[in-house]
Design a protein around this motif. Structure first.
Motif, PDB file in Angstrom:
ATOM      1  N   LEU A 163       3.701  -0.183  -7.894  1.00 23.30           N
ATOM      2  CA  LEU A 163       3.678  -0.185  -6.423  1.00 23.30           C
ATOM      3  C   LEU A 163       2.245  -0.121  -5.910  1.00 23.30           C
ATOM      4  N   GLY A 164       1.391   0.592  -6.616  1.00 24.04           N
ATOM      5  CA  GLY A 164      -0.019   0.676  -6.202  1.00 24.04           C
ATOM      6  C   GLY A 164      -0.773  -0.629  -6.408  1.00 24.04           C
ATOM      7  N   MET A 171       0.867  -1.189   0.000  1.00 28.33           N
ATOM      8  CA  MET A 171       0.000   0.000   0.000  1.00 28.33           C
ATOM      9  C   MET A 171       0.896   1.229   0.000  1.00 28.33           C
ATOM     10  N   LEU A 172       0.587   2.132  -0.884  1.00 26.40           N
ATOM     11  CA  LEU A 172       1.385   3.343  -0.935  1.00 26.40           C
ATOM     12  C   LEU A 172       1.145   4.211   0.308  1.00 26.40           C
ATOM     13  N   LYS A 211      -1.663   9.885  -0.337  1.00 31.44           N
ATOM     14  CA  LYS A 211      -3.113   9.918  -0.159  1.00 31.44           C
ATOM     15  C   LYS A 211      -3.803   9.295  -1.373  1.00 31.44           C
ATOM     16  N   LEU A 212      -3.359   9.668  -2.550  1.00 34.06           N
ATOM     17  CA  LEU A 212      -3.922   9.048  -3.756  1.00 34.06           C
ATOM     18  C   LEU A 212      -3.259   7.687  -3.917  1.00 34.06           C
ATOM     19  N   LEU A 213      -4.067   6.622  -3.918  1.00 36.92           N
ATOM     20  CA  LEU A 213      -3.519   5.263  -3.943  1.00 36.92           C
ATOM     21  C   LEU A 213      -3.685   4.564  -5.290  1.00 36.92           C
ATOM     22  N   HIS A 214      -4.559   5.059  -6.126  1.00 38.51           N
ATOM     23  CA  HIS A 214      -5.004   4.280  -7.285  1.00 38.51           C
ATOM     24  C   HIS A 214      -3.893   4.142  -8.334  1.00 38.51           C
ATOM     25  N   ILE A 272       6.677   3.675  -0.038  1.00 44.06           N
ATOM     26  CA  ILE A 272       6.205   2.382   0.482  1.00 44.06           C
ATOM     27  C   ILE A 272       6.876   2.023   1.798  1.00 44.06           C
ATOM     28  N   PRO A 273       6.163   1.244   2.637  1.00 43.50           N
ATOM     29  CA  PRO A 273       6.792   0.687   3.841  1.00 43.50           C
ATOM     30  C   PRO A 273       7.675  -0.492   3.427  1.00 43.50           C
TER      31      PRO A 273
END
Lengths: 141, 141, 141, 141, 141, 141, 141, 141, 141, 141
Positions: C15-16, B1-2, B5-8, C66-67
């Motif tokens: 990555l997303g 998960m990035l 805030k915008l993840l898509h 990313i973590p």
């Protein structure tokens, strides 16, 4: 790993398919890479982060690989010289003069089907786009 | 998960290929996503069900990711203000004024090759389409 | 241009789509990018020229996005520490310890279907490959 | 705009190609969407931003569209119940009991070729993945 | 199996990407499906054998799924009413009147880029083509 | 429009590429079309709505086009005869006997690489799947 | 093996997608198959060797499968009748008269987007191209 | 035209994606290019006519571009030295010794997934195949 | 290995799809292969290194395979004869005269959709491009 | 039109990519072209109608183009000689003996990844399949 200075496989591949009169766009980070170039042009993304890589980094690598016949830059409405232009001139050394044109004429020229390759950079400076025209490698004597 | 805030992934991918002057359409649920946009535009479908996601949800996510230079909305023939416009204005805050145009001129503008991305929503309100023009990220000092 | 630190559209896109346990390989310039990774992994080429970009440049950009739960490095048969490892540790700061494995076990791990992304660099130093495992973004409180 | 509750074109398309025994994964935001599912599965990204959309939003939409025969959730090593599980049970109402399995067995089941569809969400809660098995629509009398 | 009346995955998929003003062609068995429609339109073949499926079967299924704003039929040079038209009217009930146009104007309209979907049937009757324009689903109160 | 009884272009195309020993699955509406067949098989969707088209409709069309050497049906655990089987027998007339196998063995057989084609129907009856094996067209005398 | 007279899977497939007014080109061995037809037309190569297959072989197979409404042939500048034309007339029997046009008008007509299919033959005779227009299969009484 | 000695765009492209341990096959004119190499390997055809280009021509071009760590040749059952081997040794000069293996072991090695590139030549001599393993470009001091 | 003189699979494939009036461009090493030809033309790269292969090598191979009706060369503004032209004439022997046109008219002609094939060479001489028009193979007596 | 005897572009293309040990299947009209061969093999359809083209027609064309090292035929369980075998022997003349194997071993051999090409014919005779192994073109003296 190749022994050449320019290592990038996709850039090498397209340059090897381009030739005299083909255009290569090295675009700053704010350029509309997709919508400001022809659909047929290969797009290569080197915009890792702000300031990396720079338009001048790409120019330094390309100069080793192809002859350059012409070089066009985008200028503001007032035609103002940009700091990066002198870096371009230094790298191009004995090469062509810079041709300055405005934002929309620049887009028009970049969208010609002559543009074979668009290289996206993370260049943060504005008005830092460079549109190269490939020249001729003269026959060896 | 990035961590952004915008993840898509597809939206991030296309925004990273767009730039100054590229358009992004956030379309309400009744918009003709396929036929009312250029073939070259990437289409992302977030229209899970009526009311989810909303055009304003998408705008809230995009504002974190790109500078916005202009924003156009579709209005009925009488040019009537729509309730959702004030939500747009609040989210855009110091950003651009809304430009209002009619249904068919809106389609014409959305179909320009400048449109890089169409995001389909489940927004139920009518006349709730928003066509954004990307601006410039100024160089860091 | 995106407002995030990591700008690269293809890296952001993959990555997303990756997540907890997915692997990301940042490969030095001599790594067999194509044949040393799974066919299903996306390959991104940032190997413009020798020394540009560096593996540490890519790591610096990814850390923002990313973590990171685990980090594996390739070592020679004698297991010798490499100068670049301390640069990795500094960038990872409070992150995971480096796990050291030999050349062929490293290839085996990199070829697992867990590897979602291979980023090719122009890193000239040898034994400078870094294989990251993505961690978890904890829920906001 | 469709008149059905579930509007999403790609989800509708794949569900219409799936059937009895096919699996649908609704994945939380940290799930490795690409590497934790079969290559053949269609991936749909609804992870707009953290918390939007939620796994429960997707479940609410799917329940209108398909019969559900089984539902599997991922649990920590200690098998601990998660707060979101009761939301799942409420939505599934008269549907199947939740089957709890650990992280790696869950990945194994999700990677079976029976998985036709992976829906990525922005769900922030951890251990919030739901793997559905499609049932049978009985013939109309 | 979906619980909706319209089950066809490709039709559902395209309808979910279409919207207000998009056209859907339900073509009789003699229609030139490929050459009488735009290349961009999705083609779905339901022409199993003569008389199966019928144009009216498809209309009955679509009426459950989308709002219909306009309906155009092809007529011979003498503009003669066809027996199937009353079946169309009955199915459309409170919907739009049928607009009658000749063979070549019908092809011209069907070839507009607004046509998102062409459904081929085995309808044996001639002049039995129906070109629908999708309307608007009003917001729920 | 073709002059043959079987009109469907994709079915005709695949049958013309299949031959002795190739399998064709005519699947009822609840069959897992995608996940219960090999990736290499062509999928044709005729599942317009519940009850249309029926498995027997497809069988009637195929019988005109190909020789059938064997026919397998899926039965419940108790091996119970299904009402539709006698319809199959009537259509196959002098053709092969029906072979009855259970649900999971049926999936195993349908997933063999011998399956060239999967035809999805809207058949509502359960246990109404039919797996055909193509025979030989003897040379004309 | 199909039981029909026309066996070719790709020809059957495209003819089943074509219809009233679509064109099919049966081209002699010297025809510019690729550059003398629209990009959208399917190309099928039956030019095994000089004289095999012949244009008349293909016509004999097509006549069984589709109604033919018009037939155009290419003639030299002097409009001279070619020996193969009488073979065409015999095969077309009660069908349409041959329309004769010159080389470049023939190319223009063959390049219309109405051409769905180009079948390349090994026909050695010159001016032996045949451009068919598909007609209508009347409804069964 | 590139300024490098190796000009071929596809060869440059794949070599730039290969690296330490990747294999490159330069195949003589009788080699089964497609079936004697992995599906994933890029195939480049330089077999213009018998004797052009030669395997040694390709080797001369590659030597300028990549480091070579190992070189394997195919020998007859009696292990007989071939005339072309000394040409290979001269070109490889200070490079690796030739490793000789039989026909089928050679195929087995060439089919490993390590083979990134197959270059087909018109070399007429038999037992004239050369399988190179890429080495390492040491860092500049 | 084929027994013909021309061995190249992609060249043979496209020539077999071309015909009377189709054009084939044999381009020198500086020609803009991609941007100076139509998108629809197949591109074959034989530009291994400077001077290999030559335009005359390709012409020698093609002459064995196709009839040549016309041949166009590019000349400088002063229309100056080039040394390579006499080599072309010798190879074409009883074939067509060379037609000389300037650089930009040559590009215009090469970009016509009649160009089926572009063969890139490593020819170092400038003004060494040759644009062939395919003729007719007369029927055997 | 090519000047060679074998004219077919796709067959020429694949034969030019095949070589020593590659297999070519010439299949009779009842052979399962798709499911009885490897996915990687190119399929060429010459099955225009029953009896056209014949397996012997294809063999006659191939013999001109490639050396043949081995030839395998399918025989019934009783190993019975078929009338067509003597036609094969006549065409192969000084070539290899026919190897006879049963139906399922024949399928197994045809499905090996060595099979580069499957040519479908309209041959009506049964047990008329021919599986060729390509030999070597010896160097010119």
């Amino acid at each position: 790993m190749l022994k050449t200075k320019l290592l990038h496989p996709e850039i090498l591949g397209i340059l090897g398919m381009a030739g005299h009169g083909s255009q290569v766009l090295i675009a700053d980070g704010n350029y509309p890479f997709l919508t400001g170039s022809p659909e047929t042009a290969e797009k290569v993304f080197l915009n890792l982060m702000p300031g990396m890589v720079k338009v001048t980094d790409v120019l330094a690598a390309l100069i080793e690989a192809i002859p350059i016949e012409a070089a066009t830059v985008m200028v503001p409405d007032d035609g103002a010289e940009q700091a990066i232009f002198d870096e371009f001139r230094k790298l191009l050394s004995a090469g062509p003069e810079l041709t300055k044109i405005g934002r929309f004429p620049f887009y028009d020229q970049a969208r010609l089907s002559d543009t074979a390759l668009v290289i996206a950079t993370g260049e943060q400076r504005i008005y830092a786009n460079l549109l190269l025209t490939i020249g001729v490698v003269p026959p060896e004597k």
